[in-house]
Design a protein around this motif. Structure first.
Motif, PDB file in Angstrom:
ATOM      1  N   GLY A  42       0.776  -1.226   0.000  1.00  0.00           N
ATOM      2  CA  GLY A  42       0.000   0.000   0.000  1.00  0.00           C
ATOM      3  C   GLY A  42       0.810   1.279   0.000  1.00  0.00           C
ATOM      4  O   GLY A  42       0.256   2.378   0.146  1.00  0.00           O
ATOM      5  N   LYS A  43       2.123   1.152  -0.156  1.00  0.00           N
ATOM      6  CA  LYS A  43       2.979   2.341  -0.111  1.00  0.00           C
ATOM      7  C   LYS A  43       3.779   2.488  -1.395  1.00  0.00           C
ATOM      8  O   LYS A  43       3.908   1.552  -2.175  1.00  0.00           O
ATOM      9  N   GLU A  44       4.347   3.673  -1.562  1.00  0.00           N
ATOM     10  CA  GLU A  44       5.219   3.930  -2.704  1.00  0.00           C
ATOM     11  C   GLU A  44       6.577   3.249  -2.491  1.00  0.00           C
ATOM     12  O   GLU A  44       6.991   2.984  -1.358  1.00  0.00           O
ATOM     13  N   VAL A  93       8.833  -5.672   0.008  1.00  0.00           N
ATOM     14  CA  VAL A  93       9.588  -6.333  -1.050  1.00  0.00           C
ATOM     15  C   VAL A  93      10.805  -5.459  -1.349  1.00  0.00           C
ATOM     16  O   VAL A  93      10.660  -4.259  -1.593  1.00  0.00           O
ATOM     17  N   TYR A  94      11.972  -6.078  -1.319  1.00  0.00           N
ATOM     18  CA  TYR A  94      13.221  -5.355  -1.547  1.00  0.00           C
ATOM     19  C   TYR A  94      13.735  -5.649  -2.950  1.00  0.00           C
ATOM     20  O   TYR A  94      13.858  -6.820  -3.349  1.00  0.00           O
ATOM     21  N   ALA A 109      14.549   6.615  -7.734  1.00  0.00           N
ATOM     22  CA  ALA A 109      14.252   5.397  -8.473  1.00  0.00           C
ATOM     23  C   ALA A 109      14.286   5.616  -9.979  1.00  0.00           C
ATOM     24  O   ALA A 109      14.703   4.729 -10.735  1.00  0.00           O
ATOM     25  N   ASP A 110      13.888   6.798 -10.418  1.00  0.00           N
ATOM     26  CA  ASP A 110      13.845   7.074 -11.857  1.00  0.00           C
ATOM     27  C   ASP A 110      15.231   7.095 -12.493  1.00  0.00           C
ATOM     28  O   ASP A 110      15.350   7.022 -13.720  1.00  0.00           O
ATOM     29  N   ASP A 111      16.269   7.207 -11.684  1.00  0.00           N
ATOM     30  CA  ASP A 111      17.634   7.226 -12.219  1.00  0.00           C
ATOM     31  C   ASP A 111      18.172   5.830 -12.495  1.00  0.00           C
ATOM     32  O   ASP A 111      19.239   5.680 -13.079  1.00  0.00           O
TER      33      ASP A 111
END
Length: 125
Positions: A42-44, A93-94, A109-111
């Motif tokens: 449920g999280k980003e 989840v990692y 994360a976008d990088d």
């Protein structure tokens, strides 16, 4: 390109430890900065830790500073995340991720262009 496969997840009691591994194949491992992110239900997705190509620069999220240690072994094409003093809020989840840009490792994360499938960590209270 690089392919990433995480391992080492599981169920652990609060206060316990785990070590995650992320094995890479494909392009030369040392040309990538590497990072760990996690996504709780449920999280980003959130940044956890990152390490530069040769390991000289390391950054951590404040929530894991002092409890988690990221490291890499370029001879084994593997990055690790040593997790200690685990808390229930570490349950997620990692994912490991790779970035082939030059410079200090990013928290964004976008990088990161390449991602593993992830491994589940569950910390029981």
């Amino acid at each position: 390109q690089v392919q990433l496969v995480e391992s080492g997840g599981g169920l652990v009691q609060a206060g316990g430890s785990l070590r995650l591994s992320c094995a890479a194949s494909g392009r030369t491992f040392s040309t990538y900065a590497l990072a760990w992110f996690h996504r709780a239900p449920g999280k980003e997705r959130e940044f956890v830790a990152a390490i530069s190509r040769l390991g000289g620069h390391i950054v951590y999220a404040s929530s894991v500073q002092g409890r988690f240690t990221i490291s890499r072994d370029n001879a084994k094409n593997t990055v690790y995340l040593q997790m200690s003093s685990l808390k229930p809020e570490d349950t997620a989840v990692y994912h490991c991720a790779a970035d082939d840009r030059i410079g200090r490792p990013s928290r964004l994360a976008d990088d990161y262009d390449y991602w593993g499938q992830g491994t589940q960590i569950t910390v029981a209270s």
